[in-house]
Motif scaffolding. Structure first.
Motif, PDB file in Angstrom:
ATOM      1  N   ASN A  25      58.400   4.477  -9.850  1.00 54.09           N
ATOM      2  CA  ASN A  25      59.642   4.863 -10.529  1.00 54.09           C
ATOM      3  C   ASN A  25      59.813   6.377 -10.558  1.00 54.09           C
ATOM      4  O   ASN A  25      60.922   6.901 -10.400  1.00 54.09           O
ATOM      5  N   SER A  26      58.713   7.093 -10.743  1.00 57.05           N
ATOM      6  CA  SER A  26      58.802   8.554 -10.787  1.00 57.05           C
ATOM      7  C   SER A  26      59.277   9.110  -9.447  1.00 57.05           C
ATOM      8  O   SER A  26      60.022  10.096  -9.399  1.00 57.05           O
ATOM      9  N   ILE A  27      58.851   8.486  -8.359  1.00 55.55           N
ATOM     10  CA  ILE A  27      59.288   8.918  -7.035  1.00 55.55           C
ATOM     11  C   ILE A  27      60.800   8.728  -6.878  1.00 55.55           C
ATOM     12  O   ILE A  27      61.503   9.599  -6.348  1.00 55.55           O
ATOM     13  N   ILE A  28      61.316   7.604  -7.356  1.00 58.05           N
ATOM     14  CA  ILE A  28      62.754   7.337  -7.262  1.00 58.05           C
ATOM     15  C   ILE A  28      63.547   8.393  -8.027  1.00 58.05           C
ATOM     16  O   ILE A  28      64.559   8.913  -7.536  1.00 58.05           O
ATOM     17  N   TYR A  29      63.095   8.740  -9.234  1.00 54.33           N
ATOM     18  CA  TYR A  29      63.764   9.787 -10.014  1.00 54.33           C
ATOM     19  C   TYR A  29      63.693  11.131  -9.289  1.00 54.33           C
ATOM     20  O   TYR A  29      64.675  11.880  -9.241  1.00 54.33           O
ATOM     21  N   GLY A  30      62.532  11.445  -8.730  1.00 49.95           N
ATOM     22  CA  GLY A  30      62.383  12.705  -8.018  1.00 49.95           C
ATOM     23  C   GLY A  30      63.297  12.810  -6.813  1.00 49.95           C
ATOM     24  O   GLY A  30      63.938  13.842  -6.590  1.00 49.95           O
ATOM     25  N   TYR A  31      63.362  11.735  -6.044  1.00 51.51           N
ATOM     26  CA  TYR A  31      64.275  11.696  -4.896  1.00 51.51           C
ATOM     27  C   TYR A  31      65.718  11.924  -5.341  1.00 51.51           C
ATOM     28  O   TYR A  31      66.477  12.656  -4.708  1.00 51.51           O
ATOM     29  N   GLU A  32      66.114  11.267  -6.415  1.00 52.40           N
ATOM     30  CA  GLU A  32      67.493  11.351  -6.886  1.00 52.40           C
ATOM     31  C   GLU A  32      67.882  12.800  -7.199  1.00 52.40           C
ATOM     32  O   GLU A  32      68.940  13.278  -6.779  1.00 52.40           O
ATOM     33  N   VAL A  33      67.010  13.492  -7.910  1.00 53.04           N
ATOM     34  CA  VAL A  33      67.304  14.870  -8.305  1.00 53.04           C
ATOM     35  C   VAL A  33      67.314  15.797  -7.093  1.00 53.04           C
ATOM     36  O   VAL A  33      68.237  16.605  -6.914  1.00 53.04           O
ATOM     37  N   MET A  34      66.316  15.693  -6.261  1.00 52.62           N
ATOM     38  CA  MET A  34      66.223  16.581  -5.099  1.00 52.62           C
ATOM     39  C   MET A  34      67.388  16.384  -4.135  1.00 52.62           C
ATOM     40  O   MET A  34      67.966  17.350  -3.623  1.00 52.62           O
ATOM     41  N   ILE A  35      67.757  15.136  -3.889  1.00 53.57           N
ATOM     42  CA  ILE A  35      68.838  14.858  -2.941  1.00 53.57           C
ATOM     43  C   ILE A  35      70.185  15.298  -3.497  1.00 53.57           C
ATOM     44  O   ILE A  35      70.999  15.913  -2.793  1.00 53.57           O
ATOM     45  N   ARG A  36      70.442  15.002  -4.769  1.00 51.46           N
ATOM     46  CA  ARG A  36      71.733  15.403  -5.357  1.00 51.46           C
ATOM     47  C   ARG A  36      71.877  16.928  -5.349  1.00 51.46           C
ATOM     48  O   ARG A  36      72.953  17.450  -5.046  1.00 51.46           O
ATOM     49  N   LEU A  37      70.816  17.627  -5.675  1.00 52.52           N
ATOM     50  CA  LEU A  37      70.879  19.087  -5.623  1.00 52.52           C
ATOM     51  C   LEU A  37      71.089  19.553  -4.186  1.00 52.52           C
ATOM     52  O   LEU A  37      71.915  20.434  -3.919  1.00 52.52           O
ATOM     53  N   GLY A  38      70.364  18.961  -3.252  1.00 52.73           N
ATOM     54  CA  GLY A  38      70.505  19.345  -1.851  1.00 52.73           C
ATOM     55  C   GLY A  38      71.908  19.124  -1.322  1.00 52.73           C
ATOM     56  O   GLY A  38      72.427  19.939  -0.545  1.00 52.73           O
ATOM     57  N   GLU A  39      72.547  18.041  -1.738  1.00 51.40           N
ATOM     58  CA  GLU A  39      73.916  17.766  -1.290  1.00 51.40           C
ATOM     59  C   GLU A  39      74.916  18.728  -1.912  1.00 51.40           C
ATOM     60  O   GLU A  39      75.981  18.976  -1.336  1.00 51.40           O
ATOM     61  N   SER A  40      74.582  19.261  -3.059  1.00 48.89           N
ATOM     62  CA  SER A  40      75.546  20.099  -3.780  1.00 48.89           C
ATOM     63  C   SER A  40      75.456  21.565  -3.403  1.00 48.89           C
ATOM     64  O   SER A  40      76.352  22.346  -3.708  1.00 48.89           O
ATOM     65  N   ILE A  41      74.383  21.965  -2.752  1.00 45.32           N
ATOM     66  CA  ILE A  41      74.068  23.388  -2.678  1.00 45.32           C
ATOM     67  C   ILE A  41      74.819  24.141  -1.578  1.00 45.32           C
ATOM     68  O   ILE A  41      74.876  25.367  -1.561  1.00 45.32           O
ATOM     69  N   GLY A  42      75.428  23.426  -0.634  1.00 40.39           N
ATOM     70  CA  GLY A  42      76.331  24.049   0.324  1.00 40.39           C
ATOM     71  C   GLY A  42      75.686  24.532   1.610  1.00 40.39           C
ATOM     72  O   GLY A  42      74.473  24.717   1.704  1.00 40.39           O
TER      73      GLY A  42
END
Length: 350
Positions: A25-42
């Motif tokens: 579960n911790s991996i899923i949360y980590g992926y979610e945060v890293m990917i969302r930030l990566g998609e937003s950063i331009g």
């Protein structure tokens, strides 16, 4: 995200005697945060910064924070401190160094350390992303913070990640896949010229006609085309000195022209695509198009393909076959409540 998040989560889970469920579960949360930030950063950020390095610590920090059962205020402190020290410049791509791998390790360590310190009371800036001296203002001027909090995604982001089947830069994979789609058997002597059309970043990072080292070869559209056409699906050894210095491969690389395709550029980064056009000496013309790189959500590989890649990597590291098989079975059993301690033992045993 895996090389950053999973080692940090595994270390934290081991230290805290966590269950396999908490670990996964911790991996899923980590992926979610890293990917969302990566998609937003331009895209402007990506011109100079390695996103795995800059966004990675946010993912590893949240993963470890979840294992430590941190509350929301503590998790905000984790993210604030990860953002305060984020970095990872692309200059290392211009030199024969190991810094790209160090980026992964440093992002994993930063997240891990930030979570441990937050548990023990270290605070961090709440507005590290959108603040006047935060990430978007400083190094992501064309970023879109709203992408982080958008609720239009119907599933966890981990399902949108890619697996890399080939031991080369991801930007080179569409060219490999397109080359392997060529059905007609042709030799270098048959070819008059080759045009490879792709998106701008692929050319920016992977335009190397004459690789000087293994890393150059892995970041060369010309080399991946040549080795794939001549030898077939590339292996780890395809990028070794003995192969990138071969006369037949060098001769073919020099026939290639790279060109940015407006159509492929428009679809990037949602689609990593490439088109190859080959003019033969007999007047024939061959065209192949690859919309999505193999392993992307739009062109997925199977679980067995992933296991096969793991076997190849471990064999290359001189791990014996029976142990590789044990590791695979142990990992697959984690989602059924399998023992995390068993995986740890397998990974550290000589």
């Amino acid at each position: 995200p895996g090389p950053v998040i999973i080692p940090a989560a595994l270390a934290a889970a081991q230290e805290n005697s966590s269950t396999s469920r908490i670990f996964l579960n911790s991996i899923i949360y980590g992926y979610e945060v890293m990917i969302r930030l990566g998609e937003s950063i331009g895209k402007e950020h990506y011109k100079f910064f390695h996103n795995t390095a800059t966004c990675g610590s946010f993912g590893s920090g949240i993963a470890v924070g979840k294992i430590l059962n941190l509350n929301n205020d503590q998790l905000i402190n984790v993210l604030g401190n990860c953002g305060s020290v984020m970095g990872g410049l692309w200059q290392m791509r211009n030199e024969d160094v190991m810094t790209k791998q160090f980026h992964n390790a440093n992002a994993a360590r930063t997240g891990f350390t930030s979570a441990i310190l937050a548990k023990n009371g270290l605070t961090g800036p709440k507005f590290i992303l959108e603040g006047p001296h935060g990430v978007y203002a400083a190094i992501a001027k064309d970023g879109d913070p709203n992408k982080i909090i958008s609720d239009r995604y119907p599933k966890w982001k981990i399902f949108d990640t890619s697996f890399k089947p080939w031991a080369a830069c991801r930007h080179a994979h569409p060219v490999i896949d397109a080359t392997l789609k060529i059905e007609k058997k042709i030799s270098s002597a048959d070819i008059k010229n080759i045009k490879i059309k792709t998106y701008k970043d692929a050319i920016k990072f992977c335009d190397r006609v004459s690789p000087k080292n293994v890393t150059d070869a892995k970041f060369s559209l010309q080399h991946v085309f040549a080795t794939s056409l001549i030898d077939g699906p590339p292996s780890i050894s395809s990028f070794d000195e003995i192969n990138y210095n071969r006369d037949d491969i060098d001769s073919l690389r020099k026939k290639i022209i790279l060109e940015m395709s407006e159509e492929i550029e428009k679809s990037y980064p949602d689609h990593y695509g490439a088109e190859i056009e080959i003019d033969l000496n007999n007047g024939d013309n061959i065209k192949v198009f690859q919309k999505d790189a193999l392993g992307d959500p739009g062109n997925p590989i199977t679980e067995q393909d992933i296991i096969k890649k793991f076997f190849n990597l471990m064999k290359n590291a001189d791990v014996n076959l029976s142990k590789i098989d044990d590791i695979v079975n142990c990992v697959l059993d984690l989602s059924n409540g399998g023992e995390l301690n068993k995986l740890e033992r397998l990974l550290v045993e000589k």
